[in-house]
Write a protein that holds these residues in place. Structure first.
Motif, PDB file in Angstrom:
ATOM      1  N   GLN A  15      -4.390   3.474   1.913  1.00  0.00           N
ATOM      2  CA  GLN A  15      -5.050   3.331   0.406  1.00  0.00           C
ATOM      3  C   GLN A  15      -5.735   4.754   0.138  1.00  0.00           C
ATOM      4  O   GLN A  15      -5.439   5.849  -0.657  1.00  0.00           O
ATOM      5  CB  GLN A  15      -5.634   2.677   0.512  1.00  0.00           C
ATOM      6  CG  GLN A  15      -4.730   1.244   0.657  1.00  0.00           C
ATOM      7  CD  GLN A  15      -3.970   0.669  -0.527  1.00  0.00           C
ATOM      8  OE1 GLN A  15      -2.726   0.634   0.679  1.00  0.00           O
ATOM      9  NE2 GLN A  15      -3.917   1.225  -1.265  1.00  0.00           N
ATOM     10  N   ALA A  82      -5.482  -0.845  -8.510  1.00  0.00           N
ATOM     11  CA  ALA A  82      -5.040  -0.698  -7.108  1.00  0.00           C
ATOM     12  C   ALA A  82      -4.599  -2.212  -6.973  1.00  0.00           C
ATOM     13  O   ALA A  82      -4.096  -2.157  -5.747  1.00  0.00           O
ATOM     14  CB  ALA A  82      -6.162  -0.518  -6.842  1.00  0.00           C
ATOM     15  N   ASP A 116      -8.912   0.607  -1.009  1.00  0.00           N
ATOM     16  CA  ASP A 116      -8.900   0.696  -2.490  1.00  0.00           C
ATOM     17  C   ASP A 116     -10.263   1.103  -3.319  1.00  0.00           C
ATOM     18  O   ASP A 116     -10.336   1.735  -4.272  1.00  0.00           O
ATOM     19  CB  ASP A 116      -7.466  -0.430  -2.887  1.00  0.00           C
ATOM     20  CG  ASP A 116      -6.669  -0.406  -3.001  1.00  0.00           C
ATOM     21  OD1 ASP A 116      -5.806   1.193  -2.528  1.00  0.00           O
ATOM     22  OD2 ASP A 116      -6.307  -1.479  -3.231  1.00  0.00           O
ATOM     23  N   THR A 158     -11.392  -5.404  -6.844  1.00  0.00           N
ATOM     24  CA  THR A 158      -9.999  -4.893  -6.345  1.00  0.00           C
ATOM     25  C   THR A 158      -9.998  -6.406  -5.399  1.00  0.00           C
ATOM     26  O   THR A 158      -8.713  -6.763  -5.894  1.00  0.00           O
ATOM     27  CB  THR A 158      -9.604  -3.874  -4.917  1.00  0.00           C
ATOM     28  OG1 THR A 158     -10.521  -2.680  -5.250  1.00  0.00           O
ATOM     29  CG2 THR A 158      -8.662  -3.848  -4.507  1.00  0.00           C
TER      30      THR A 158
END
Lengths: 258, 356
Positions: A15, A82, A116, A158
């Motif tokens: 990520q 994300a 993320d 997230t």
């Protein structure tokens, strides 16, 4: 290194690598909050100048009030988007690869969330540095607390984004969800205005919004003017992120494709 | 007895009934009455088959036949509604983790990360499969060299062509040294040269590693060139299963295709039956498929009877049967004019779009 931690680490790595490579996204994610701060913030700040602002300490500037909110806002947007891109991964590629692997799915999805979250925090950190330079009266010593608030914000959202992405099956829902969730979540928090003067129904909802606690925590650090005790905010954010990540792991364990 | 015949014996159901089982040829994949429904649609309908270790086994069928659904059940991505399957000796529903450790998968659609390089994709794969760190770099190098992508290792995968993505995904599927490699339509949308190259890789993989290979395809030539045994599948059912050469042989004699301008094909067929020249017949779209011993002697008879019945023939052709004819015989449709062509076109376009 066990397979569990290896999977977690490699997903964090993936990520971060993707985030750093996507230059246009990085630039966009930084420019957007600076526009809020530079235009929206300065506009209202000039309107409010010299007036007594209910809910804010005497002599506080609106810009100084807004800046911590914008830092958190940028990590909120970054983290949520994300997380939601898991839909894309799920339908068209990479997550399938994770689904047929012997690796722990929980480790994979939690690793992804942490990766993320770190990316979004990085983005928030850049906005934070910009804000400290542009806005007078912010306390640079409060930066670590603000960054912690930013990291927890991105972890929470997230986690929420991933959960939503795992639950909905089509890309069509994506834009609807983004606009349906993101705007109200921002306006039902203390990013743009203090909670104090709000009507009680709005205040009640805002108090259930994790974003409120994160913004307040960042504001306590940077502007020394929180409305909630930092300890409560910290505990609330940590607990919500644990619950959401656990839910992500649980749902992802059971994911199949059709 | 040469090797080929051994294979034939094991795969002959009659011999198995006689108690000659495949004890000396361990089973890599075993499906029993495997079924999967989506709402009212039965995608896979009580399918049973076995794949021996080291075999290249193919599912041949048009799009929507149930090939991908079957693969998804075998690779633990989808739970069957009915029946069981064992892969590498483990039950796909009860022991999915054991299965996952032992299989490699090349999906029909690219499943690599386009924002990362080929090398990074393999490295991530190695990590989530627990390949020892000390061996990982060497293995990646060996496989990238095998699929001739070592020079491209540091290039982002969004710059790869469709064929390169496939090759990288084959390398990725082999990185953890699986005993079975699943490939879903491995050459769909690729140009003929790339396709031939991928066939070579596939055969090399089996030769060098002894990997069992399970693949799906709707390309006749692919099934014929690659597979030891082929299952013809349509509407979720296996219609025939044997070595490609046996499937062709089972057709016997020649195949004649007759297209009528008017008149009843049933009438024509019944008269031909009376004359005892017909082995079998099938409608094949607007054409009639006739299986006969010897086409050159039967064709005049067909014309005579048609003439007698007042039936006008607009087209006639005959040939030695190929796998294509076998497929047509069992499914009543030709793969070439399969209704799914537009889908493939769309897919090709999507792939092109991906590599820009």
């Amino acid at each position: 290194m066990t397979l569990w931690s290896g999977t977690l680490m490699v997903m964090v790595y993936r990520q971060l690598k993707r985030f750093i490579r996507a230059r246009s996204r990085v630039v966009g994610s930084i420019v957007n909050p600076l526009i809020w701060l530079g235009l929206f913030g300065i506009g209202w700040s000039s309107f409010f100048r010299g007036r007594l602002l209910p809910g804010l300490p005497n002599g506080a500037s609106y810009l100084g009030f807004l800046a911590p909110g914008v830092v958190i806002m940028s990590t909120f947007i970054g983290g949520f988007i994300a997380g939601i891109t898991v839909i894309w991964d799920k339908e068209f590629g990479f997550l399938k690869e994770l689904l047929v692997a012997p690796a722990s799915r929980a480790a994979g999805i939690v690793g992804r969330a942490i990766g993320d979250a770190l990316s979004a925090t990085l983005q928030g950190a850049i906005v934070l540095v910009g804000a400290i330079f542009l806005v007078s009266g912010l306390n640079p010593l409060g930066a670590p607390l603000a960054l912690l608030a930013a990291f927890l914000t991105s972890l929470v959202f997230t986690g929420l984004g991933i959960l939503v992405a795992l639950k909905i099956s089509s890309m069509e829902g994506f834009h609807l969800l983004v606009s349906l969730i993101m705007m109200p979540v921002m306006f039902l928090s203390d990013i743009f205005y203090p909670l104090g003067p709000l009507p009680s129904w709005m205040k009640a909802i805002a108090m259930m919004n994790p974003l409120t606690y994160a913004v307040d925590l960042a504001r306590a650090g940077l502007a020394g003017a929180g409305e909630i005790s930092p300890e409560i905010s910290l505990v609330a954010l940590i607990m919500i992120s644990i619950v959401l990540l656990a839910a992500d792991a649980k749902v992802f364990e059971k994911t199949t494709i059709s | 007895m040469d090797e080929e015949e051994v294979g034939e014996d094991f795969n002959n159901p009659r011999l198995r009934e006689l108690g000659v089982d495949r004890a000396t040829m361990p089973t890599a994949v075993e499906a029993r009455e495997l079924s999967r429904r989506f709402g009212d649609l039965t995608a896979v309908d009580h399918v049973s088959f076995e794949v021996g270790e080291g075999e290249i086994f193919g599912f041949l069928g048009p799009n929507g036949a149930g090939k991908t659904t079957t693969i998804n059940m075998l690779i633990t991505l989808l739970k069957p509604n009915d029946g069981t399957a064992r892969v590498a000796g483990y039950d796909v529903v009860r022991e999915p983790d054991q299965v996952r450790k032992r299989i490699g998968v090349v999906f029909q659609d690219p499943s690599s990360d386009r924002e990362l390089t080929g090398y990074e994709n393999l490295w991530i794969h190695g990590m989530i499969y627990g390949v020892p760190r000390s061996e990982l770099a060497a293995r990646i190098r060996k496989l990238l060299e095998f699929v001739e992508l070592w020079d491209w290792r540091n290039v982002l995968m969004k710059r790869y062509s469709g064929g390169m993505i496939r090759r990288l995904e084959i390398a990725r599927g082999l990185l953890h040294d699986p005993s079975i490699l699943f490939m879903d339509e491995p050459t769909i949308g690729l140009d003929p040269q790339t396709r031939t190259k991928l066939w070579e890789y596939t055969i090399d993989v089996r030769r060098e590693r002894g990997t069992t290979i399970f693949l799906t395809t709707h390309y006749m030539e692919e099934a014929e060139r690659l597979c030891d045994r082929v299952a013809i599948i349509d509407h979720g059912r296996i219609l025939a299963l044997d070595k490609p050469s046996n499937l062709v042989k089972s057709m016997g004699g020649d195949v004649i295709y007759v297209k009528l301008l008017n008149g009843s094909s049933e009438l024509l067929v019944s008269k031909l039956m009376e004359r005892g020249v017909l082995l079998d017949h099938r409608p094949a779209g607007s054409t009639l498929m006739l299986r006969v011993f010897d086409a050159p002697t039967v064709m005049p008879i067909i014309f005579d009877i048609a003439n007698f019945l007042g039936i006008k023939i607009s087209e006639v052709s005959y040939r030695r049967p190929t796998l294509e004819d076998v497929f047509l015989y069992y499914t009543g449709r030709s793969l070439r004019d399969s209704e799914a062509d537009w889908r493939e076109t769309a897919r090709v376009r999507a792939r092109r779009g991906m590599r820009r």
